[in-house]
Design a protein around this motif. Structure first.
Motif, PDB file in Angstrom:
ATOM      1  N   LYS A   1      10.976  -6.923  -0.403  1.00  0.00           N
ATOM      2  CA  LYS A   1      10.972  -7.715   0.833  1.00  0.00           C
ATOM      3  C   LYS A   1      11.211  -6.883   2.077  1.00  0.00           C
ATOM      4  O   LYS A   1      10.744  -7.236   3.166  1.00  0.00           O
ATOM      5  CB  LYS A   1      12.034  -8.814   0.745  1.00  0.00           C
ATOM      6  CG  LYS A   1      11.725  -9.898  -0.268  1.00  0.00           C
ATOM      7  CD  LYS A   1      12.769 -11.000  -0.225  1.00  0.00           C
ATOM      8  CE  LYS A   1      12.425 -12.124  -1.209  1.00  0.00           C
ATOM      9  NZ  LYS A   1      13.443 -13.212  -1.193  1.00  0.00           N
ATOM     10  N   THR A   2      11.942  -5.784   1.942  1.00  0.00           N
ATOM     11  CA  THR A   2      12.356  -5.038   3.122  1.00  0.00           C
ATOM     12  C   THR A   2      11.882  -3.586   3.147  1.00  0.00           C
ATOM     13  O   THR A   2      11.855  -2.964   4.215  1.00  0.00           O
ATOM     14  CB  THR A   2      13.888  -5.027   3.237  1.00  0.00           C
ATOM     15  OG1 THR A   2      14.437  -4.284   2.133  1.00  0.00           O
ATOM     16  CG2 THR A   2      14.444  -6.448   3.220  1.00  0.00           C
TER      17      THR A   2
ATOM     18  N   LEU B   1       2.016  -5.551   3.832  1.00  0.00           N
ATOM     19  CA  LEU B   1       1.267  -6.320   4.819  1.00  0.00           C
ATOM     20  C   LEU B   1       1.090  -7.743   4.311  1.00  0.00           C
ATOM     21  O   LEU B   1       1.088  -7.988   3.091  1.00  0.00           O
ATOM     22  CB  LEU B   1      -0.119  -5.712   5.064  1.00  0.00           C
ATOM     23  CG  LEU B   1      -0.233  -4.271   5.560  1.00  0.00           C
ATOM     24  CD1 LEU B   1      -0.196  -3.276   4.400  1.00  0.00           C
ATOM     25  CD2 LEU B   1      -1.535  -4.083   6.333  1.00  0.00           C
ATOM     26  N   ASP B   2       0.911  -8.682   5.239  1.00  0.00           N
ATOM     27  CA  ASP B   2       0.538 -10.021   4.798  1.00  0.00           C
ATOM     28  C   ASP B   2      -0.979 -10.066   4.625  1.00  0.00           C
ATOM     29  O   ASP B   2      -1.692  -9.077   4.866  1.00  0.00           O
ATOM     30  CB  ASP B   2       1.064 -11.099   5.744  1.00  0.00           C
ATOM     31  CG  ASP B   2       0.417 -11.089   7.124  1.00  0.00           C
ATOM     32  OD1 ASP B   2      -0.663 -10.479   7.291  1.00  0.00           O
ATOM     33  OD2 ASP B   2       0.987 -11.703   8.039  1.00  0.00           O
ATOM     34  N   LEU B   3      -1.504 -11.205   4.183  1.00  0.00           N
ATOM     35  CA  LEU B   3      -2.916 -11.279   3.833  1.00  0.00           C
ATOM     36  C   LEU B   3      -3.843 -11.233   5.034  1.00  0.00           C
ATOM     37  O   LEU B   3      -5.062 -11.085   4.879  1.00  0.00           O
ATOM     38  CB  LEU B   3      -3.182 -12.538   3.008  1.00  0.00           C
ATOM     39  CG  LEU B   3      -2.458 -12.610   1.656  1.00  0.00           C
ATOM     40  CD1 LEU B   3      -2.889 -13.845   0.886  1.00  0.00           C
ATOM     41  CD2 LEU B   3      -2.688 -11.356   0.822  1.00  0.00           C
ATOM     42  N   SER B   4      -3.291 -11.340   6.247  1.00  0.00           N
ATOM     43  CA  SER B   4      -4.093 -11.197   7.457  1.00  0.00           C
ATOM     44  C   SER B   4      -4.114  -9.759   7.959  1.00  0.00           C
ATOM     45  O   SER B   4      -4.813  -9.443   8.927  1.00  0.00           O
ATOM     46  CB  SER B   4      -3.561 -12.116   8.565  1.00  0.00           C
ATOM     47  OG  SER B   4      -2.297 -11.658   9.035  1.00  0.00           O
TER      48      SER B   4
ATOM     49  N   VAL C   1       0.851  -1.182   0.000  1.00  0.00           N
ATOM     50  CA  VAL C   1       0.000   0.000   0.000  1.00  0.00           C
ATOM     51  C   VAL C   1       0.892   1.239   0.000  1.00  0.00           C
ATOM     52  O   VAL C   1       1.964   1.249   0.607  1.00  0.00           O
ATOM     53  CB  VAL C   1      -0.966   0.021   1.196  1.00  0.00           C
ATOM     54  CG1 VAL C   1      -1.958  -1.124   1.093  1.00  0.00           C
ATOM     55  CG2 VAL C   1      -0.222  -0.047   2.522  1.00  0.00           C
ATOM     56  N   HIS C   2       0.419   2.258  -0.676  1.00  0.00           N
ATOM     57  CA  HIS C   2       1.232   3.452  -0.887  1.00  0.00           C
ATOM     58  C   HIS C   2       0.363   4.674  -0.632  1.00  0.00           C
ATOM     59  O   HIS C   2      -0.788   4.725  -1.100  1.00  0.00           O
ATOM     60  CB  HIS C   2       1.761   3.437  -2.323  1.00  0.00           C
ATOM     61  CG  HIS C   2       2.596   4.609  -2.705  1.00  0.00           C
ATOM     62  ND1 HIS C   2       3.699   5.018  -1.995  1.00  0.00           N
ATOM     63  CD2 HIS C   2       2.486   5.482  -3.758  1.00  0.00           C
ATOM     64  CE1 HIS C   2       4.238   6.068  -2.583  1.00  0.00           C
ATOM     65  NE2 HIS C   2       3.523   6.376  -3.644  1.00  0.00           N
ATOM     66  N   PHE C   3       0.880   5.615   0.123  1.00  0.00           N
ATOM     67  CA  PHE C   3       0.164   6.852   0.424  1.00  0.00           C
ATOM     68  C   PHE C   3       0.976   8.071  -0.010  1.00  0.00           C
ATOM     69  O   PHE C   3       1.000   9.102   0.652  1.00  0.00           O
ATOM     70  CB  PHE C   3      -0.153   6.919   1.923  1.00  0.00           C
ATOM     71  CG  PHE C   3      -1.037   5.795   2.406  1.00  0.00           C
ATOM     72  CD1 PHE C   3      -2.406   5.871   2.257  1.00  0.00           C
ATOM     73  CD2 PHE C   3      -0.484   4.666   2.974  1.00  0.00           C
ATOM     74  CE1 PHE C   3      -3.229   4.840   2.693  1.00  0.00           C
ATOM     75  CE2 PHE C   3      -1.292   3.625   3.412  1.00  0.00           C
ATOM     76  CZ  PHE C   3      -2.673   3.707   3.273  1.00  0.00           C
ATOM     77  N   GLY C   4       1.673   7.939  -1.142  1.00  0.00           N
ATOM     78  CA  GLY C   4       2.442   9.038  -1.683  1.00  0.00           C
ATOM     79  C   GLY C   4       3.525   9.497  -0.731  1.00  0.00           C
ATOM     80  O   GLY C   4       4.277   8.679  -0.170  1.00  0.00           O
TER      81      GLY C   4
ATOM     82  N   LYS D   1      -1.202  -8.078   8.856  1.00  0.00           N
ATOM     83  CA  LYS D   1      -0.014  -7.780   9.661  1.00  0.00           C
ATOM     84  C   LYS D   1       0.971  -6.952   8.839  1.00  0.00           C
ATOM     85  O   LYS D   1       1.325  -7.312   7.721  1.00  0.00           O
ATOM     86  CB  LYS D   1       0.662  -9.077  10.106  1.00  0.00           C
ATOM     87  CG  LYS D   1       1.946  -8.860  10.908  1.00  0.00           C
ATOM     88  CD  LYS D   1       2.618 -10.184  11.235  1.00  0.00           C
ATOM     89  CE  LYS D   1       3.938  -9.960  11.954  1.00  0.00           C
ATOM     90  NZ  LYS D   1       4.624 -11.245  12.241  1.00  0.00           N
ATOM     91  N   VAL D   2       1.421  -5.828   9.412  1.00  0.00           N
ATOM     92  CA  VAL D   2       2.378  -4.974   8.720  1.00  0.00           C
ATOM     93  C   VAL D   2       3.756  -5.616   8.744  1.00  0.00           C
ATOM     94  O   VAL D   2       4.283  -5.944   9.809  1.00  0.00           O
ATOM     95  CB  VAL D   2       2.427  -3.566   9.352  1.00  0.00           C
ATOM     96  CG1 VAL D   2       3.487  -2.714   8.665  1.00  0.00           C
ATOM     97  CG2 VAL D   2       1.062  -2.881   9.247  1.00  0.00           C
ATOM     98  N   LEU D   3       4.344  -5.806   7.568  1.00  0.00           N
ATOM     99  CA  LEU D   3       5.656  -6.446   7.434  1.00  0.00           C
ATOM    100  C   LEU D   3       6.771  -5.407   7.435  1.00  0.00           C
ATOM    101  O   LEU D   3       7.843  -5.650   7.983  1.00  0.00           O
ATOM    102  CB  LEU D   3       5.706  -7.259   6.145  1.00  0.00           C
ATOM    103  CG  LEU D   3       4.625  -8.344   6.004  1.00  0.00           C
ATOM    104  CD1 LEU D   3       4.702  -9.007   4.636  1.00  0.00           C
ATOM    105  CD2 LEU D   3       4.759  -9.389   7.113  1.00  0.00           C
ATOM    106  N   TRP D   4       6.552  -4.285   6.789  1.00  0.00           N
ATOM    107  CA  TRP D   4       7.512  -3.171   6.837  1.00  0.00           C
ATOM    108  C   TRP D   4       6.826  -1.867   6.478  1.00  0.00           C
ATOM    109  O   TRP D   4       5.760  -1.865   5.860  1.00  0.00           O
ATOM    110  CB  TRP D   4       8.729  -3.408   5.942  1.00  0.00           C
ATOM    111  CG  TRP D   4       8.514  -3.702   4.480  1.00  0.00           C
ATOM    112  CD1 TRP D   4       8.617  -4.913   3.859  1.00  0.00           C
ATOM    113  CD2 TRP D   4       8.201  -2.748   3.432  1.00  0.00           C
ATOM    114  NE1 TRP D   4       8.375  -4.791   2.511  1.00  0.00           N
ATOM    115  CE2 TRP D   4       8.127  -3.473   2.226  1.00  0.00           C
ATOM    116  CE3 TRP D   4       7.986  -1.375   3.411  1.00  0.00           C
ATOM    117  CZ2 TRP D   4       7.839  -2.868   1.004  1.00  0.00           C
ATOM    118  CZ3 TRP D   4       7.695  -0.760   2.197  1.00  0.00           C
ATOM    119  CH2 TRP D   4       7.627  -1.501   1.018  1.00  0.00           C
TER     120      TRP D   4
END
Length: 415
Positions: free
Chosen positions: A197-198, A147-150, A137-140, A152-155
């Protein structure tokens, strides 16, 4: 035994199966190809606010990101709360029932970050992209996250600060293991590639533009030219191709003072179709083959001004190129030569990008009216459908279904 042919065969099989599975999904802005082309069957042609509606779900907050569809789930973004410091969310909706499955706060905008804001924009306008179990997801200028499909924020990536003009707009593009973003603010515009990934920046390339107005909102597109990937990214004053390995500029075509570039390019018949947008939009057909350096004088095949869009993206179906201007003029061209087959006023203003399915073209205007045309050299209206609610986002498509985001709702059209 030489196992190379076996490996090649397995890779081809995996690619085929992946492609077959992907046809059921609409995983990014403008679908699987990023160019508005749907392979879905039995896509609806007629609907209204009450007819042929499978469900209608009220969405929390506000946003104009388009819905994306992966494995029976729809993903969007929205902003809630204080207009100066909005809470920025990712949403997941069940495609079968319309139930909101989860809403996750991804980040909160810093004070003052949203002061520049266009009346047609929102704090959540870029469309998410989903691949391999990850939602981006991107907010400019306010930040980017995975996020994963549940949910959860990954980075999170919030260090790419720049001065916005009119808020955020352009969607991210996934190219290999890179998440590529256009960051064209009021000053010092640039394009950047994040490690998918990061979230760390792998490269960042400044836009050297002569245009007085630096800001733009386009979405990159990856194309293949002579077996090599090029990242096509329109900016104020020019469109350029970038090398995915290191972000170096490969070639550019200038279009004067054109700025606030919004449409995503399309690529067909060996030609790129881009709009120069404000203040005098023109559509350009560019041949990228053999282009290097400044290719303005050598690689523009044709151009046309009347009816070119500032906001909706182009669409190519077969040998025809379709445009709809912000003021509602729809035009059909011969994609190779630029010859105009027809040009008709559709009525209303347009922001959503058109899509194609089963030999039909779907246009959605800002007042909520969707027009379905027969694709081809002759102008033929199949249906006119009114939702009765403002629509700026572009549709997502699946078998038997259209998903439309309006001012306050997400709609599933089709039974």
């Amino acid at each position: 035994m030489n196992s190379a042919p076996l490996r090649v065969g397995l890779l081809a099989l995996v690619s085929f199966v992946g492609a077959a599975r992907a046809t059921a999904d609409w995983p990014e802005f403008r679908g699987p190809t990023g160019q508005g082309l749907a392979s879905a069957k039995n896509v609806p042609t007629q609907w209204s606010a009450t007819a042929n509606v499978a469900w209608k779900t009220a969405l929390p907050g506000e946003g104009w990101s388009s819905p994306v569809l992966v494995a029976g789930k729809l993903y969007l973004t929205a902003a809630e709360g204080d207009g100066a410091m909005p809470s920025l969310h990712a949403l997941c909706v069940d495609a079968a029932s319309g139930k909101l499955l989860w809403k996750v706060e991804v980040m909160t905008a810093e004070a003052g970050a949203t002061k520049e804001f266009h009346k047609k924009n929102s704090h959540a306008s870029p469309t998410p992209i989903v691949r391999d179990g990850v939602i981006y997801v991107h907010f400019g200028h306010m930040g980017t996250a995975a996020l994963d499909l549940s949910g959860k924020v990954l980075w999170r990536q919030t260090s790419l600060a720049y001065a916005p003009m009119h808020g955020n707009g352009g969607s991210p593009a996934l190219i290999g293991d890179l998440l590529v973003l256009n960051c064209d603010g009021k000053t010092d515009p640039f394009i950047v590639a994040l490690d998918a990934k990061t979230g760390t920046a792998r490269w960042k390339t400044p836009r050297q533009t002569p245009a007085r107005n630096k800001f733009s909102f386009s979405t990159p597109l990856a194309i293949e030219v002579d077996g090599a990937t090029q990242i096509i990214s329109p900016a104020s004053g020019f469109v350029a191709a970038y090398a995915p390995q290191d972000g170096r500029e490969l070639w550019r075509v200038r279009y004067g003072e054109g700025f606030s570039i919004i449409p995503r390019p399309v690529y067909a018949h060996g030609l790129l179709y881009v709009s120069s947008c404000f203040m005098r939009p023109m559509i350009y057909a560019i041949n990228p083959k053999g282009a290097a350096g400044d290719a303005t004088d050598t690689h523009i095949v044709w151009s046309y001004a009347k009816g070119a869009p500032n906001t909706p993206s182009p669409l190519v179906v077969g040998d025809e190129l379709y445009l709809v201007s912000d003021g509602g003029i729809a035009t059909c061209f011969d994609a190779k030569t630029g010859q105009v087959h027809w040009s008709e006023r559709r009525g209303g203003d347009f922001s959503a990008s058109p899509i194609a399915a089963e030999g039909r073209i779907y246009f959605q205007n800002e007042e909520g009216v969707g027009t379905v045309l027969k694709a081809g050299k002759a102008y033929e209206v199949i249906a006119r459908n009114d939702l009765g609610e403002r629509t700026l986002a572009s549709p997502a498509v699946a078998d038997n279904t259209l998903f439309l985001r309006s001012k306050s709702h997400l709609w599933r059209i089709g039974k």
